[in-house]
Enzyme design. Sequence first.
Site, mmCIF file in Angstrom:
data_model
loop_
_atom_site.group_PDB
_atom_site.id
_atom_site.type_symbol
_atom_site.label_atom_id
_atom_site.label_comp_id
_atom_site.label_asym_id
_atom_site.label_seq_id
_atom_site.Cartn_x
_atom_site.Cartn_y
_atom_site.Cartn_z
ATOM 1 C CD1 TRP A 49 -3.350 -0.459 0.619
ATOM 2 C CD2 TRP A 49 -2.260 -2.269 1.319
ATOM 3 N NE1 TRP A 49 -4.225 -1.519 0.575
ATOM 4 C CE2 TRP A 49 -3.595 -2.642 1.001
ATOM 5 C CE3 TRP A 49 -1.403 -3.254 1.772
ATOM 6 C CZ2 TRP A 49 -4.068 -3.947 1.136
ATOM 7 C CZ3 TRP A 49 -1.869 -4.545 1.905
ATOM 8 C CH2 TRP A 49 -3.187 -4.886 1.593
ATOM 9 C CG ASP B 8 -11.579 -8.799 3.857
ATOM 10 O OD1 ASP B 8 -10.799 -8.899 2.893
ATOM 11 O OD2 ASP B 8 -11.800 -7.724 4.448
ATOM 12 C CG HIS C 195 -12.029 -3.155 2.736
ATOM 13 N ND1 HIS C 195 -10.870 -3.574 2.104
ATOM 14 C CD2 HIS C 195 -12.353 -4.151 3.592
ATOM 15 C CE1 HIS C 195 -10.515 -4.756 2.576
ATOM 16 N NE2 HIS C 195 -11.404 -5.136 3.472
ATOM 17 C CB CYS D 230 -9.017 -4.267 -0.623
ATOM 18 S SG CYS D 230 -9.807 -2.896 -1.477
ATOM 19 C CE1 TYR E 130 -8.470 0.249 -0.975
ATOM 20 C CE2 TYR E 130 -6.196 0.449 -1.667
ATOM 21 C CZ TYR E 130 -7.243 -0.314 -1.200
ATOM 22 O OH TYR E 130 -7.051 -1.643 -0.944
#
Length: 735
Positions: free
Chosen positions: A286, A403, A380, A321, A567
């Site tokens: 990220w 997830d 997300h 994600c 983000y």
Amino acid sequence: MSETTSTNEEKKLPLNGRRAIPPNNSNDEENEVPEMEAFGLIPRGFNPRDYLRVEDIYMFKEPHEINKQEHHTDKYYNPRLIVRRGQSFQIQIYFNRPYKPETDRFWLEYLMGRYPQQNKGTYIPILVGNELKPGQWGAKIIHRENNSIRLSIMSSTTCIIGKFRLYVAVLTPFGILRTRRNSATDTYILFNPWCQLDAVYLDDEKEREEYVLNDVGVVFHGNVEDIKSRSWSYGQFEENILDACLFLMDKAELELSGRGNPIKICRVASAVINSRDDNGVIAGSWNNSYDYGVAPSAWTGSVDILLEYYSSKQPVRYGQCWVFAGVFNTFLRCLGIPARLITNYSSAHDNNANLRLDFFLDDEGKVDTRLTKDSVWNYHCWNEAWMTRPDLPVGFGGWQVVDGTPQETSDGMYRCGPASVQAIKHGHVCFQFDAPFVYAEVNSDIFYTKMEKNGTQSVESIDTTHIGQLIVTKEVGGDGMMNITEEYKFREGSDEERLALETAVMYGVKKQSARDTAYQPQTDVDMDFQAQKAVLGNDFKVTVTFRNKSRNSYTATTYLSGNIVFYTGVTKSEFKKHSFSAKLEPSSSSSFDIVIKASEYMSDLLEQASFHFFVTARINETGKILAVQKTTVLEIPTLRIKTKGELVAGKEMSVIVEFTNPLKQALENVTLRLEGPGVLRTIKKQFGRIQMNSTLTWEVKCIPMRPGLRKLIASLSCDALRHVYGELNVQIQKP
């Protein structure tokens, strides 16, 4: 046996005292099965050829034949037989002479793994009977002709998912004769959403076509004010993908006997999709630097990622994600578990799961980035998988949140779910797995807390509606968006919502109520903030509006901070600071415009071109503070795709991708990717540089294999510009 397996044997054999046999958690390993299993001494003159012998087995495994048609597995690009559990399929056995039911005895054996055992479901002997019972293993003869018989075989509705080896065994007076190991008769058995007795049964045909059979989906991203979408190729039917998905369960060391249970499969898969703690499929990044890997925004689908992992056994770099969720969706649909990709806008990443995100302000009302640990993700993505939950009370089956993005650990590993959506909505977060974490992602409140010089804290403002304002997925049968917020939460402010919250708190979700903190909201002045829609590389303006509802005149010292953010809501740099004093006349509204110049933000821009504005205002007369935060996303240019030539399966056609550089600078080291399931495999091309305002054209020739409506998806990636996509629907005709 090859060298490698015998050395493994030596490593594994010193068994500990707890197990009679080593763990059986690889679908790939095999045991040796004797072709002649003697009952004792074999008399001289015994000739196995005198007895019934299997000459050939015909599997009806072509895509156009009965098995793959009836089991909805005709799209898999795989030469073996693939069937779904709890539904009958056919095979034909050719003997060396006509079969005599009075005297001949034979049966089938399905085996999986290195240590097949009947009580574990990895060794399945099937006797031929007169009738098939629904949902139970069995076989019956439906046709006899010359030396052959045709069998209808029923598999159990709780059968293990994976690849079985098939043997036919014939009984003779002196022993059992078996067919030789033949990988062409291997049979894959998958989950069956068409079968009422299966744990993943889904009763709506349109939904089954979407959530199991559709190999292209849509990822919604951007933010609530400015929703963006892009296609993602799941490619669950492409060559070697089924084997790659089975390999993931081996990698996660899921015991073979547990592989008939979708709850277990989802839980271990959510851990193995990410590379944290188990060297899983995708390494997350990220931080905007993607050395030695592919930028997350450049992927167009799951196939490349899964195939690279299957061959290298090393994490594929890099994902964020939507990449984790896209690959997870491929895995679930490939095995036959209905699945969909979900986007939650303004998703809370609450570091201590107390349903409150704390944003700390210093004495001037600016956000203190040192103290603020929680963050709000613009969006997300996670997945929902459809299944019954026999481990929970009645009513919590259906869609379950899973997830694969590594955020927090669950039972010591980075994984999340399955958590019942119904349980989250009603606040029953005591039910496994990870419901409190998901509940917080969609229900937290934002607290703006001022830190005084003497160390005391005072809550200045609470925003109860910002988090989880919109939860969406792709609509069934189209590319549009379906709003499913109501499946996760009751309407903001309704009695049911209060009750669900109280239930969640009762079950141990930590929540400090506003009553515990001295908090007096500012009621007579409202502040709002709007950002103009802006195109990457252009100036744009933002507007702060005050509404003074009182009869007093006020002055407001206002501070605006513009940040370039990931983000995930984490700030990279502050590019704009602006403060002004606003005069607020009684009973009126006043607006103030601030211009954001391209030169202020272009140098630091991150790939999702996402800005986050904090506006805080202190009403000087009362000392009250107003706070508001907004995210805005720039418009990024798109790729144009067109086709040339006839669009017919089996005939050559051309795909042309065009892009015009809109920036006031040249683009360096540009990578283009193009893929379309059933039309072409992923192709990549590098371009050295594209001058400002110049247009790049790339033509690719291909031969589409499958007729029907297909989708072409392209992406462009370089350091200065990412998240550039294009797509095109093409109708491929039958030849």
